[in-house]
Design a protein around this motif. Structure first.
Motif: not given
Length: 103
Positions: A91-96, A100-101
């Motif tokens: 979830k944390k990676i998806c937030n980053y 970024g997008f």
């Protein structure tokens, strides 16, 4: 092997007649005959009694042998804590990635 075949085999191994088995579990000889001919299944209470009489598990009585071990189940098993940690990290990676997008 199906339930009826197993029941027949176990009953014969114990040297019991259909009538004697029926008396032990509190049912009729006709009911035992129906079960052995795969025309029905006993109630849960009767299954418990059968498993006790034949000293076997209910799983053994109900599961077909053909399908029980045909699939070799190998996999990676993790604890609940490890899985929860992995999901939180994803979830944390998806937030980053989302941030970024948006930039």
């Amino acid at each position: 092997m199906r339930f009826g075949e197993k029941l027949f085999k176990l009953r014969k191994e114990k040297g019991l007649s259909q009538e004697a088995l029926a008396e032990q579990i509190g049912t009729t000889r006709q009911a035992v005959s129906k079960w052995e001919n795969n025309q029905g299944f006993p109630e849960t209470e009767k299954l418990l009694q059968l498993s006790n009489i034949f000293e076997t598990s209910i799983d053994f009585l109900l599961k077909d042998e053909k399908s029980s071990n045909t699939v070799n189940e190998s996999g990676y098993y993790v604890s609940k804590e490890m899985a929860t940690g992995f999901i939180a990290n994803q979830k944390k990676i998806c937030n980053y990635v989302g941030i970024g997008f948006m930039s």
